[in-house]
Motif scaffolding. Structure first.
Motif, PDB file in Angstrom:
ATOM      1  N   MET A   1       0.850  -1.196   0.000  1.00 61.83           N
ATOM      2  CA  MET A   1       0.000   0.000   0.000  1.00 61.83           C
ATOM      3  C   MET A   1       0.885   1.246   0.000  1.00 61.83           C
ATOM      4  O   MET A   1       1.833   1.339   0.768  1.00 61.83           O
ATOM      5  N   PHE A   2       0.546   2.182  -0.889  1.00 65.32           N
ATOM      6  CA  PHE A   2       1.313   3.428  -0.986  1.00 65.32           C
ATOM      7  C   PHE A   2       1.126   4.249   0.278  1.00 65.32           C
ATOM      8  O   PHE A   2       0.012   4.455   0.740  1.00 65.32           O
ATOM      9  N   ASP A   3       2.271   4.722   0.838  1.00 61.69           N
ATOM     10  CA  ASP A   3       2.241   5.473   2.102  1.00 61.69           C
ATOM     11  C   ASP A   3       2.843   6.857   1.884  1.00 61.69           C
ATOM     12  O   ASP A   3       4.043   6.994   1.618  1.00 61.69           O
ATOM     13  N   ILE A   4       2.011   7.894   2.019  1.00 65.01           N
ATOM     14  CA  ILE A   4       2.465   9.263   1.802  1.00 65.01           C
ATOM     15  C   ILE A   4       3.478   9.700   2.853  1.00 65.01           C
ATOM     16  O   ILE A   4       4.377  10.506   2.580  1.00 65.01           O
ATOM     17  N   VAL A   5       3.364   9.161   4.048  1.00 65.68           N
ATOM     18  CA  VAL A   5       4.310   9.502   5.116  1.00 65.68           C
ATOM     19  C   VAL A   5       5.714   9.038   4.752  1.00 65.68           C
ATOM     20  O   VAL A   5       6.708   9.737   4.956  1.00 65.68           O
ATOM     21  N   THR A   6       5.790   7.840   4.185  1.00 67.16           N
ATOM     22  CA  THR A   6       7.084   7.303   3.757  1.00 67.16           C
ATOM     23  C   THR A   6       7.690   8.163   2.651  1.00 67.16           C
ATOM     24  O   THR A   6       8.911   8.311   2.565  1.00 67.16           O
ATOM     25  N   VAL A   7       6.844   8.731   1.804  1.00 69.22           N
ATOM     26  CA  VAL A   7       7.325   9.637   0.748  1.00 69.22           C
ATOM     27  C   VAL A   7       8.040  10.826   1.367  1.00 69.22           C
ATOM     28  O   VAL A   7       9.145  11.197   0.949  1.00 69.22           O
ATOM     29  N   PHE A   8       7.427  11.443   2.372  1.00 67.59           N
ATOM     30  CA  PHE A   8       8.037  12.602   3.017  1.00 67.59           C
ATOM     31  C   PHE A   8       9.303  12.211   3.778  1.00 67.59           C
ATOM     32  O   PHE A   8      10.280  12.977   3.810  1.00 67.59           O
ATOM     33  N   GLU A   9       9.292  11.050   4.401  1.00 67.97           N
ATOM     34  CA  GLU A   9      10.497  10.581   5.090  1.00 67.97           C
ATOM     35  C   GLU A   9      11.632  10.339   4.094  1.00 67.97           C
ATOM     36  O   GLU A   9      12.788  10.690   4.354  1.00 67.97           O
ATOM     37  N   PHE A 195      12.391  -0.870   2.136  1.00 64.05           N
ATOM     38  CA  PHE A 195      11.612  -1.757   1.274  1.00 64.05           C
ATOM     39  C   PHE A 195      10.392  -1.036   0.685  1.00 64.05           C
ATOM     40  O   PHE A 195       9.374  -1.658   0.405  1.00 64.05           O
ATOM     41  N   SER A 196      10.542   0.291   0.511  1.00 66.30           N
ATOM     42  CA  SER A 196       9.456   1.099  -0.061  1.00 66.30           C
ATOM     43  C   SER A 196      10.010   1.836  -1.279  1.00 66.30           C
ATOM     44  O   SER A 196      10.197   3.053  -1.268  1.00 66.30           O
ATOM     45  N   TYR A 197      10.296   1.092  -2.328  1.00 71.32           N
ATOM     46  CA  TYR A 197      10.913   1.676  -3.516  1.00 71.32           C
ATOM     47  C   TYR A 197       9.984   2.673  -4.208  1.00 71.32           C
ATOM     48  O   TYR A 197      10.442   3.706  -4.706  1.00 71.32           O
ATOM     49  N   LEU A 198       8.704   2.383  -4.263  1.00 74.39           N
ATOM     50  CA  LEU A 198       7.769   3.272  -4.943  1.00 74.39           C
ATOM     51  C   LEU A 198       7.776   4.651  -4.286  1.00 74.39           C
ATOM     52  O   LEU A 198       7.892   5.679  -4.976  1.00 74.39           O
ATOM     53  N   GLU A 199       7.661   4.665  -2.962  1.00 72.73           N
ATOM     54  CA  GLU A 199       7.651   5.948  -2.246  1.00 72.73           C
ATOM     55  C   GLU A 199       8.975   6.695  -2.428  1.00 72.73           C
ATOM     56  O   GLU A 199       8.991   7.914  -2.602  1.00 72.73           O
ATOM     57  N   ALA A 200      10.086   5.963  -2.420  1.00 74.28           N
ATOM     58  CA  ALA A 200      11.400   6.592  -2.565  1.00 74.28           C
ATOM     59  C   ALA A 200      11.563   7.216  -3.945  1.00 74.28           C
ATOM     60  O   ALA A 200      12.073   8.331  -4.090  1.00 74.28           O
ATOM     61  N   ALA A 205      11.428  11.824  -7.778  1.00 72.91           N
ATOM     62  CA  ALA A 205      10.798  12.530  -8.899  1.00 72.91           C
ATOM     63  C   ALA A 205      10.387  13.941  -8.491  1.00 72.91           C
ATOM     64  O   ALA A 205      10.548  14.900  -9.263  1.00 72.91           O
ATOM     65  N   LEU A 206       9.868  14.069  -7.271  1.00 71.53           N
ATOM     66  CA  LEU A 206       9.473  15.385  -6.770  1.00 71.53           C
ATOM     67  C   LEU A 206      10.692  16.311  -6.626  1.00 71.53           C
ATOM     68  O   LEU A 206      10.618  17.495  -6.957  1.00 71.53           O
ATOM     69  N   VAL A 207      11.792  15.756  -6.161  1.00 75.05           N
ATOM     70  CA  VAL A 207      13.015  16.564  -6.001  1.00 75.05           C
ATOM     71  C   VAL A 207      13.508  17.044  -7.359  1.00 75.05           C
ATOM     72  O   VAL A 207      13.829  18.232  -7.533  1.00 75.05           O
ATOM     73  N   TYR A 208      13.568  16.140  -8.336  1.00 73.35           N
ATOM     74  CA  TYR A 208      13.988  16.525  -9.700  1.00 73.35           C
ATOM     75  C   TYR A 208      13.061  17.603 -10.262  1.00 73.35           C
ATOM     76  O   TYR A 208      13.512  18.570 -10.894  1.00 73.35           O
ATOM     77  N   TRP A 209      11.780  17.418 -10.051  1.00 71.65           N
ATOM     78  CA  TRP A 209      10.776  18.354 -10.574  1.00 71.65           C
ATOM     79  C   TRP A 209      10.970  19.745  -9.987  1.00 71.65           C
ATOM     80  O   TRP A 209      10.956  20.753 -10.716  1.00 71.65           O
ATOM     81  N   VAL A 210      11.153  19.810  -8.679  1.00 72.37           N
ATOM     82  CA  VAL A 210      11.332  21.106  -8.011  1.00 72.37           C
ATOM     83  C   VAL A 210      12.622  21.784  -8.475  1.00 72.37           C
ATOM     84  O   VAL A 210      12.645  22.995  -8.752  1.00 72.37           O
ATOM     85  N   ILE A 211      13.699  21.008  -8.574  1.00 69.21           N
ATOM     86  CA  ILE A 211      14.980  21.574  -9.015  1.00 69.21           C
ATOM     87  C   ILE A 211      14.865  22.141 -10.429  1.00 69.21           C
ATOM     88  O   ILE A 211      15.271  23.284 -10.695  1.00 69.21           O
TER      89      ILE A 211
END
Length: 231
Positions: A1-9, A195-200, A205-211
């Motif tokens: 399951m996709f976890d938005i918290v893990t994305v921010f971490e 073990f959360s490759y999708l979130e990472a 992608a967000l970092v590249y986009w912002v830069i």
């Protein structure tokens, strides 16, 4: 399951390598620009044999994937440095060569070809009437170069040069192959740890986009300001 918290971490961890990535990209951009300017100048001399050699080199660099060139330099550069230093009686351990140096050398050579084309295009777009006007006003060669030629060439070359900078930033994702950790490599490491490759990868992608968005905004503002000086 996709976890938005893990994305921010993951985002927090990935942002830590952004300065290093930008620094590497900037060094590569500067060196490739210098090499590109040298190629442009040498080609302008119209020396038959030299011009043909450069044409073959450019064709090779354009037609060879960056990953192949990266491995070629990774395995050949230590041998070249060792052989060169041995001529002066200096010992060198090939294993001590920094992987970041390999990445810088490889991409600086790769993108020097594109920088050469950018510089050549900027020079061709130069308004010769303004040069003649500067000479008629009594400008010396150095003053004409400093006040007329360089500002206009830089204005024309700026968008393409910045585009090359963005391409280099994204191309550095290959640096992980030679153990250099950039934004993409950090995302892979974070994903392996959690073990959360999708979130990472979403975070990367967000970092590249912002830069890319931030740099594009700054360059557009700078380009508009530079062009207003010639309107």
């Amino acid at each position: 399951m996709f976890d938005i918290v893990t994305v921010f971490e993951s985002l927090i961890e990935i942002v830590k390598v952004v300065p290093k990535t930008l620094f590497l990209a900037l060094v590569i951009l500067i060196l490739s620009f210098i090499l590109g300017a040298m190629l442009t100048y040498i080609q302008s001399l119209n020396i038959p044999v030299v011009k043909q050699i450069i044409a073959v080199l450019q064709s090779f660099l354009r037609g060879t994937p960056n990953v192949v060139l990266l491995y070629l330099v990774y395995y050949s550069l230590p041998l070249v440095v060792t052989s060169f230093l041995s001529l002066f009686g200096v010992g060198f351990d090939p294993a001590s060569l920094n992987s970041a140096a390999v990445v810088i050398v490889t991409f600086s050579i790769c993108y020097s070809v594109f920088q050469s084309e950018i510089i050549r295009g900027a020079l061709h777009s130069l308004d010769k009437d303004q040069i003649e006007a500067a000479q008629s006003l009594g400008y010396s060669t150095s003053q004409t170069l400093r006040k007329v030629i360089i500002p206009q060439v830089m204005t024309e070359a700026l968008p393409d040069t910045m585009n090359a900078f963005l391409i280099i930033i994204k191309a550095l994702s290959l640096a992980f192959l030679v153990t250099v950790v950039d934004i993409f490599a950090q995302a892979r490491l974070v994903g392996a740890q959690t073990f959360s490759y999708l979130e990472a990868f979403v975070a990367a992608a967000l970092v590249y986009w912002v830069i890319c968005g931030a740099l594009t905004y700054v360059v557009n503002k700078l380009e508009n300001r530079m062009r207003r000086g010639y309107v």
